[in-house]
Design a protein around this motif. Structure first.
Motif, PDB file in Angstrom:
ATOM      1  N   HIS A  47      18.546  10.317  62.966  1.00  0.00           N
ATOM      2  CA  HIS A  47      19.210  10.375  64.282  1.00  0.00           C
ATOM      3  C   HIS A  47      18.982   9.104  65.094  1.00  0.00           C
ATOM      4  CE1 HIS A  47      20.715  14.377  63.904  1.00  0.00           C
ATOM      5  NE2 HIS A  47      19.522  14.917  63.751  1.00  0.00           N
ATOM      6  N   ASN A  77      28.987  14.390  55.905  1.00  0.00           N
ATOM      7  CA  ASN A  77      29.114  15.437  56.925  1.00  0.00           C
ATOM      8  C   ASN A  77      28.262  15.112  58.162  1.00  0.00           C
ATOM      9  OD1 ASN A  77      30.890  17.090  55.454  1.00  0.00           O
ATOM     10  ND2 ASN A  77      29.202  17.981  54.289  1.00  0.00           N
ATOM     11  N   TRP A  78      27.093  14.504  57.940  1.00  0.00           N
ATOM     12  CA  TRP A  78      26.226  14.117  59.057  1.00  0.00           C
ATOM     13  C   TRP A  78      26.901  13.040  59.898  1.00  0.00           C
ATOM     14  CZ3 TRP A  78      24.019   9.658  60.824  1.00  0.00           C
ATOM     15  CH2 TRP A  78      22.993   9.776  61.775  1.00  0.00           C
ATOM     16  N   GLN A  81      29.538  14.240  62.285  1.00  0.00           N
ATOM     17  CA  GLN A  81      29.021  14.950  63.454  1.00  0.00           C
ATOM     18  C   GLN A  81      28.265  14.036  64.418  1.00  0.00           C
ATOM     19  OE1 GLN A  81      26.647  18.336  62.413  1.00  0.00           O
ATOM     20  NE2 GLN A  81      26.268  18.932  64.537  1.00  0.00           N
ATOM     21  N   HIS A  82      27.468  13.096  63.869  1.00  0.00           N
ATOM     22  CA  HIS A  82      26.550  12.330  64.713  1.00  0.00           C
ATOM     23  C   HIS A  82      26.947  10.864  64.917  1.00  0.00           C
ATOM     24  CE1 HIS A  82      23.655  15.635  64.742  1.00  0.00           C
ATOM     25  NE2 HIS A  82      23.867  15.769  63.441  1.00  0.00           N
ATOM     26  N   PRO A  84      30.565   9.426  64.383  1.00  0.00           N
ATOM     27  CA  PRO A  84      31.961   9.353  63.929  1.00  0.00           C
ATOM     28  C   PRO A  84      32.575   7.958  64.043  1.00  0.00           C
ATOM     29  CG  PRO A  84      31.787  10.494  66.047  1.00  0.00           C
ATOM     30  CD  PRO A  84      30.398  10.313  65.537  1.00  0.00           C
TER      31      PRO A  84
END
Length: 502
Positions: A47, A77-78, A81-82, A84
């Protein structure tokens, strides 16, 4: 398909080889750290790097994960979401190549279907050598576009595949044929079928079954029969679907002799008739109101120990309902219950229609009350049957009340229901009621057939309402709802002289 036929593919186009610059310095450091986090599933640590994950770094990271499709997909997929903003068509293509190499086709098609197809092929092509990919990535794109009914894009991808030397699999070609037939485009399906026969794609029995279905949809049964006979010549064995397709096509054209001959061929090929075979024959005979023949096939079905299903019973019940034979309908229904086949709304609609055709509206109402006990909801066909019953009894007022109840319940009357109501009102010389139904019909952008309209206009003219007849005619003409074959001049001829000149 014209663009496909015009290209000979004699000279294949080269596959471009696009590279990306090598990662250095801070880029390389971040990629190395992110790669470690991903393979160890330390997503919480990733993150903090999300704002620094540029498209360039993401592309390198995905390339480093090519041998681990699970981690590659999780990262993808990560990112969506986090981070783009780091997503590009290039990163999508790298993930697609990774999934194709590991034969994860369902996941691949899901990803491809969520992106506009216009530039996907070019992006996949330019990253093909970079990812040491499989030709099946293009096949998956073609199949995805076929499944999602994007036929122009699918055709374009097919052409581009052939131009660059990639052959689609027979499975993806079958998906394209199936989608075309589901949208009732047998002409295009056959054009594509002829194209794949000219190409290096070897058809299987499913391909030929769909070609037969296409010919049947066009009414070209002899061509469909030719395909059936040609299967053995190319090393294929027709299956039960092959015969059922042709039998259904024959029944739809009323060619029952030919349908029965095709059924007899099944035994010669070692294929057992199934419930679909018998249902097709029963349905064909019932549509032509040949109930004796339909019942004979039903008996043959039981002798052959093929268990009738709800479709079998509903087809027979509807056949007897259409001719108003409630007694035979009741017998079939009792057998249905003995066989443990659960009735549905179609079952009840057929029984209700049979009773209503005979004017037995009280018994029909009793069956309607049973619907609630069976957790079944009346639909448009239920109400139409009840309206039929009241019209048979020349009770236009009750028919209109059923119609109003039908509308309140959210069911949409069809043209036949409206015409039945108009005719019933006319027979009872309630022309105001008939006009009201006609206006409701026009509000739904439906128009009656010419005979129903003549019946109404003749009644209006006989009771001196010529001007109303002419006004309705003008309204229908303005809204382009005047039926073909209706001669409005006949109304003008019957008008009094002073009305003609106004």
């Amino acid at each position: 398909m014209r663009s496909i036929r015009q290209r000979g593919f004699s000279t294949l186009l080269p596959i471009p080889h696009r590279t990306i610059p090598e990662a250095r310095g801070q880029d390389l450091d971040l990629i190395t750290v992110a790669h470690s986090h991903v393979i160890h599933s330390h997503w919480h640590k990733l993150h903090s790097l999300s704002l620094s994950l540029t498209p360039f770094r993401l592309a390198h990271l995905l390339l480093a994960l090519q041998n681990d499709h699970v981690s590659s997909l999780k990262l993808w997929n990560w990112v969506l979401q986090h981070s783009p903003s780091s997503h590009t068509l290039q990163s999508l293509s790298i993930v697609a190549h990774t999934l194709a190499k590991h034969r994860q086709f369902k996941t691949l098609q899901r990803i491809l279907s969520s992106h506009p197809p216009s530039t996907l092929f070019d992006s996949l092509l330019h990253t093909y050598r970079l990812c040491h990919s499989s030709p099946l990535v293009f096949d998956s794109l073609f199949k995805t576009l076929a499944h999602t009914h994007k036929f122009r894009d699918a055709t374009r991808v097919y052409v581009l595949m052939k131009e660059h030397g990639f052959s689609p699999t027979v499975e993806s070609c079958n998906a394209f044929l199936s989608s075309l037939l589901s949208l009732r485009r047998p002409d295009i399906a056959l054009s594509f079928y002829r194209e794949i026969r000219r190409s290096r794609v070897s058809p299987n029995v499913y391909t030929l079954n769909m070609a037969m279905r296409a010919y049947c949809m066009l009414g070209e049964l002899n061509r469909a029969l030719e395909i059936l006979h040609s299967m053995t010549d190319i090393g294929l064995r027709p299956n039960v679907v092959s015969f059922n397709t042709l039998i259904s096509g024959c029944c739809n054209k009323g060619l029952f002799g030919m349908a029965l001959k095709v059924k007899s061929l099944m035994g010669e090929h070692g294929v057992q008739a199934n419930v679909v075979t018998f249902n097709a024959l029963i349905n064909g005979f019932c549509k032509e109101r040949k109930l004796h023949e339909a019942n004979r096939v039903f008996s043959e079905m039981k002798v052959a120990k093929v268990v009738p299903n709800v479709v079998t019973f509903n087809t027979l019940l509807n056949g007897y309902g259409q001719v108003g034979d409630s007694e035979m309908g009741s017998r079939v229904y009792e057998e249905m219950k003995r066989n443990g086949v659960k009735a549905d709304i179609l079952t009840y609609n057929a029984l209700i229609l049979g009773l209503c055709k005979e004017g037995k509206t009280k018994k029909a109402a009793g069956l309607v009350r049973e619907l609630d006990k069976e957790n079944l909801v009346p639909n448009a066909s239920t109400f139409s049957a009840l309206i039929t019953g009241q019209c048979v009894r020349n009770n236009s007022e009750r028919a209109f009340l059923v119609y109003r109840s039908m509308v309140r319940s959210g069911c949409c009357p069809n043209e036949k229901t409206f015409q039945m109501l108009i005719s019933a009102f006319c027979k009872n010389e309630d022309f105001d009621g008939a006009v009201q139904v006609l206006r409701d019909m026009l509000d739904r952008l439906m128009s009656p057939d010419s005979s129903t309209l003549f019946e109404l206009y003749d009644g209006l003219c006989r009771c001196g309402k010529n001007q109303l007849a002419l006004q309705l005619c003008s309204e229908m003409e303005a809204r382009r709802l005047l039926p073909e074959g209706f001669d409005k001049d006949k109304i003008i001829i019957t008008l009094p002289q002073n009305e003609k000149t106004n």
